[in-house]
Design a protein around this motif. Sequence first.
Motif, mmCIF file in Angstrom:
data_model
loop_
_atom_site.group_PDB
_atom_site.id
_atom_site.type_symbol
_atom_site.label_atom_id
_atom_site.label_comp_id
_atom_site.label_asym_id
_atom_site.label_seq_id
_atom_site.Cartn_x
_atom_site.Cartn_y
_atom_site.Cartn_z
ATOM 1 N N PHE A 234 0.840 -1.196 0.000
ATOM 2 C CA PHE A 234 0.000 0.000 0.000
ATOM 3 C C PHE A 234 0.872 1.242 0.000
ATOM 4 C CE2 PHE A 234 0.464 1.548 4.302
ATOM 5 C CZ PHE A 234 0.768 0.433 5.048
ATOM 6 N N LYS A 415 8.222 -0.016 -2.383
ATOM 7 C CA LYS A 415 7.928 0.892 -1.276
ATOM 8 C C LYS A 415 9.052 1.918 -1.112
ATOM 9 C CE LYS A 415 5.613 1.748 2.681
ATOM 10 N NZ LYS A 415 4.730 2.885 2.458
ATOM 11 N N ALA A 418 8.678 4.623 -3.637
ATOM 12 C CA ALA A 418 7.523 5.459 -3.324
ATOM 13 C C ALA A 418 7.822 6.364 -2.138
ATOM 14 C CB ALA A 418 6.300 4.592 -3.038
ATOM 15 N N ASP A 419 8.535 5.835 -1.139
ATOM 16 C CA ASP A 419 8.869 6.645 0.031
ATOM 17 C C ASP A 419 9.731 7.835 -0.361
ATOM 18 O OD1 ASP A 419 7.413 5.123 1.690
ATOM 19 O OD2 ASP A 419 9.085 4.148 2.713
ATOM 20 N N ALA A 420 10.575 7.639 -1.380
ATOM 21 C CA ALA A 420 11.406 8.748 -1.836
ATOM 22 C C ALA A 420 10.643 9.571 -2.874
ATOM 23 C CB ALA A 420 12.709 8.225 -2.427
ATOM 24 N N ARG A 421 9.354 9.280 -3.018
ATOM 25 C CA ARG A 421 8.466 9.956 -3.971
ATOM 26 C C ARG A 421 9.018 9.848 -5.392
ATOM 27 N NH1 ARG A 421 6.292 9.324 0.430
ATOM 28 N NH2 ARG A 421 4.697 10.722 1.240
ATOM 29 N N ASN B 140 1.355 15.884 4.237
ATOM 30 C CA ASN B 140 0.370 14.795 4.212
ATOM 31 C C ASN B 140 -1.006 15.370 4.537
ATOM 32 O OD1 ASN B 140 2.280 12.384 4.052
ATOM 33 N ND2 ASN B 140 3.041 13.461 5.851
ATOM 34 N N GLN B 328 -1.630 7.345 5.547
ATOM 35 C CA GLN B 328 -1.348 7.093 6.948
ATOM 36 C C GLN B 328 -0.321 8.100 7.441
ATOM 37 O OE1 GLN B 328 -0.690 4.496 4.613
ATOM 38 N NE2 GLN B 328 1.421 5.109 4.259
ATOM 39 N N VAL B 346 8.111 11.190 8.109
ATOM 40 C CA VAL B 346 7.384 11.650 6.931
ATOM 41 C C VAL B 346 7.510 10.720 5.725
ATOM 42 C CG1 VAL B 346 7.304 14.079 7.530
ATOM 43 C CG2 VAL B 346 9.256 13.199 6.259
ATOM 44 N N LEU B 347 8.630 10.032 5.561
ATOM 45 C CA LEU B 347 8.777 9.253 4.323
ATOM 46 C C LEU B 347 7.727 8.150 4.168
ATOM 47 C CD1 LEU B 347 12.597 9.148 3.641
ATOM 48 C CD2 LEU B 347 10.887 10.823 2.960
ATOM 49 N N PRO B 348 7.480 7.312 5.155
ATOM 50 C CA PRO B 348 6.408 6.332 4.962
ATOM 51 C C PRO B 348 5.007 6.912 5.156
ATOM 52 C CG PRO B 348 7.467 5.944 7.064
ATOM 53 C CD PRO B 348 8.217 7.059 6.411
ATOM 54 N N SER B 349 4.895 8.155 5.569
ATOM 55 C CA SER B 349 3.573 8.756 5.713
ATOM 56 C C SER B 349 3.068 9.195 4.348
ATOM 57 C CB SER B 349 3.625 9.971 6.640
ATOM 58 O OG SER B 349 4.029 9.579 7.920
ATOM 59 N N LEU B 350 1.753 9.290 4.244
ATOM 60 C CA LEU B 350 1.173 9.558 2.930
ATOM 61 C C LEU B 350 -0.259 10.022 3.102
ATOM 62 C CD1 LEU B 350 1.270 8.963 -0.248
ATOM 63 C CD2 LEU B 350 0.289 6.760 0.328
ATOM 64 N N PHE B 375 9.925 16.055 0.312
ATOM 65 C CA PHE B 375 10.097 14.604 0.367
ATOM 66 C C PHE B 375 11.416 14.189 -0.288
ATOM 67 C CE2 PHE B 375 5.422 14.102 1.046
ATOM 68 C CZ PHE B 375 5.515 13.294 2.159
ATOM 69 N N ALA B 379 14.632 12.744 1.701
ATOM 70 C CA ALA B 379 15.057 11.375 1.400
ATOM 71 C C ALA B 379 16.543 11.352 1.078
ATOM 72 C CB ALA B 379 14.245 10.810 0.237
#
Lengths: 598, 461
Positions: A234, A415, A418-421, B140, B328, B346-350, B375, B379
């Motif tokens: 997700f 993932k 995605a985390d690093a956009r 977010n 999340q 913040v990185l795993p937040s969305l 972001f 990162a």
Amino acid sequence: MGKIIEINGPLVKLQLPETVLGEQVRVGRIGLIGEVIGREGDTALAQLYEDTAGLRPGEVAEGLGWSLSVELGPGLLNAIFDGVQRPLNAVRDKSGDRIARGVAVPALSREQRWHFVPDPRRHENPHIVGGDVLGTVQETASILHRILTPPLIHGELMELAPEGDYTIDEVIGRVQLPDGRIEKLQLFHRWPVRTPRPFKRRDHAVKPLITGQRILDTFYPLLKGGKAAIPGPFGAGKTMLQQQIARWCNAEIVIYVGCGERGNELTDVLEFMPELKDPHTGRPLMERTLLIANTSNMPVVAREASIYVGITLAEYFRDQGYDVVMVADSTSRWAEALREVAGRLGQMPVEEGYPAYLGSRLAAFYERAGRVETLAGDHGSVTLIGAVSPPGGDFSEPVTSHTKEIIQTFWALSKELADARHYPAVDWLESFSGYVPSAAKWWAENIDPGWAAARAAALDLLAASEELQRIVNLVGVEALSSEQRWTLEASGLLKEGLLQQAATDEVDSFSSPEKQYALLAALLEIYRHGMKLVKLGAPARRLIQMPLLSQARRWKSQHKSDDLVALQAKIARIPVEFEQIAVDYETTAPVREDKATP
Amino acid sequence: MKNIEFRTATSAQGGLLVMGGVTGVAAGSRVQIRDHAGRLRSGLVIRSADDAVLVEVFEGTDELDLERTWVRFLDEPFKLPVSRDILGRVFNGAGLPRDGRPPIISADRRNVNGEPLNPAARAYPREFIQTGISAIDGMNSLTRGQKLPIFSGGGLPHNRVAAQIVRQAKLLGEGASSFVVVFAAFGASHADARFFQESFEESGVLNKVVMFLNLADEPVIERLLTPRAALTAAEYLAFDLDYHVLVVMTDMTAYAEALREVAVLRGDVPARKGYPGYLYSDLAEIYERAGRIKNRRGSITMIPVLSMPSDDITHPIPDLTGYITEGQIVLGRELSNQGVYPPVTVLPSLSRLMKDGIGKNFTREDHPHVASQLFASYAKALEVRGLAAIIGAEELGDADRRYLQFAEAFERRFIGQGEEEERSIADTLDLAWELLSMLPAEALIRVSEEELVKYHKATVI
């Protein structure tokens, strides 16, 4: 007429002799619809498509005599159906904002009149077989709906209605079957969803499906009639990627099945689709789109049915000679629905609670994709793209691993990206496509003969940089040689300037194959020029500071696909930029030679 | 049937009671049980056949016998009486008052299970809610009608963050007058419940809050009912009375564990980690009740709080939740240990709905690009920090050292803020530019060149 014996969640045990497996049943006073999945003595076990609360043992139950079928005819496009093909807008008119149980609304409107034009060929030869075109209805401005003879019917056409407006209930023709019986023909017919629609023969898929997404088309292509999966945890951007495909792909019909997904996502599609234009015809996208929505809070058994409803509709348009793309989001929810019912039936679970037949069901479903010669001799295709939602992003779980064995194109979402956009977060190392050789032919003939080589070079560069990145993470970038630093820099350029694509950016959202190749070739050219200089002794540090590098990263969002002249001009200047540095390394013959060859 | 008491129990075990000799009992109907001491319990029919009716007893089956247990089938599902008077009240999981005041009397009684919302009737959430917390608003963003959970872990300040959101949440350019809170706690400790109650009291919103409490030492099965009762109240407030409702639920992990407990008793086939295969569907029934409806003025915005067992985001509960909710907010132990509040990783937040609720006409035109740039830069900065941990910060080049400073400042000043500090979205974005200006303009490719000229403080490109 039978009766209810026991109610256990969505499963009911019925006193109903002589019923057939797969038959539809109507149960209880409020008339809930379901499907027989087992027989034992005089009893039948049925799974209901709606919540069973309030049903009592002793209430009535009856078999309906047919299995779960869909209505195929004009009125399908531009619509939104639930998992058993109830039109959600009509359901809303009838039962309000919430879906009341037992609402019965026919899938296709019985009131609307369609302008039917008979096919002249039918007058030449009255003998018809299943799949023959009886006539046409201009359903939307971009889609001509061909009215087909139901697949299992053949005989002498005794009469065919003249051009005019008809409702789908009206009889538009009569056919005498070989046994003498007369069969009425209407603008629509029914087909059971769990039976694949017949065709003449499979046809070798030859054209790539262009999605306008660079990482997909250029690196992991999919063909029309092919099978693809998008697995991802997700938050990896699965939905966004699918919406991009639905929006931009060059198919003629797009069927989007929201199977156990979020309600707001479908609302998003419903609200934004009508505003968007089909990039290929300029017409509103909704005119070629059909939505099936069984959101996660809707009953689980209908969720299991929804993807079969979707694929049957896809096959129906294929049989009319169209290229259809069906996006199933998500097959994991379908598998979970299967698991839930299997669990209630007490079937022996194998892996993670899934029943043993998970693999074979998945395979049979994906096999309904393909490019075919239709019964009428046309060519059509169904391209199937299934999203997979692996728990915890673990690709070794049963649904992902079974799917991986079946499909040909695997767009693995990561993932970390995605985390690093980094969107679309398609992992270039984990993804694969079995269609590269066929796609290469098309790219070579239509875009550029150098496509396959350029693609391979870019992938090599990405793989090499992965190796270097590991070294950097251990000992720092200073430990790299100049050549290695330049490789690392160039791979960064490739990632940011080519692989990353912003769905929300008007220009960047779609890349034509021409633009994709132009960018790919340009970035590789920068890499090669730089490498030449580095080999001649220029320090990578100096090259990295070239303004060209940050400019090239913006090209993708500065030049529209249909206007590449300015981009070509910038690309043509690449050698010049490097020459200015090359001057400092005068003794270097090869670079000067390079100046001569544009 | 409502008036008959049956004394035909054939077995009782672990919260489940089997009744024999009763015919025609409706599935899902409510049950009243009277034990040998005359105490009343309630239950629900979960399987119905003529020879055996399976009843789930909310208060558990302790101290029940088969001979002196009288069961009455009430012939209707669980219903919650609703009226305007529920505002300011405190109920238990089954909707009975626990504030010592009289029960709600109303002819309007709603089935707590609700009915699924027709996807064609939904309106897409687009209105930006300002929470005053930079890490949320800037990167977010929450929109009206969204479900955005807080993923946390034991010992992290998720309750304080949730309470701060409740205190500060507002829409830009509109009064907060039509704003109410439905708070549901299941499996929460008495201390947690008191913390929220006091926090509502202090901010003077108590008369705009409806509370549903099922605390850690109260019946487990009632926990399954608590969020449903709370959401029934929320739906009434939002779609009948036109309120904008913020639903805070804590803790979804306790809910899922209760579900597992009951599933095991029922003999359901377990899927992952012993949770039943229908955990996803069950959670979806709860979460999907958030949202907006076309032509209705109210809305339900949901903030479920969830503690990840051993901080594991791949555990079935956060995992399945993440697949249903629209993003999340992840709280992290590392930041928390460094004293950063709120410790939003913040990185795993969305926030999935952010893209449609921010930017021109909503917040500020540079917002989408700034968020994306933050972001990307953060990162990259974390990568540099990882490297510095291995080779030492002295070995880093100038550019990399700037990133280190950026990461530090970003965590301290942008993510970190006071528990009472409320930042407007403009303040948040200005702060973001101040921090981004620590990095050279060429490194900021997610923002446009015009935005760089307008906002970047150090360099001209």
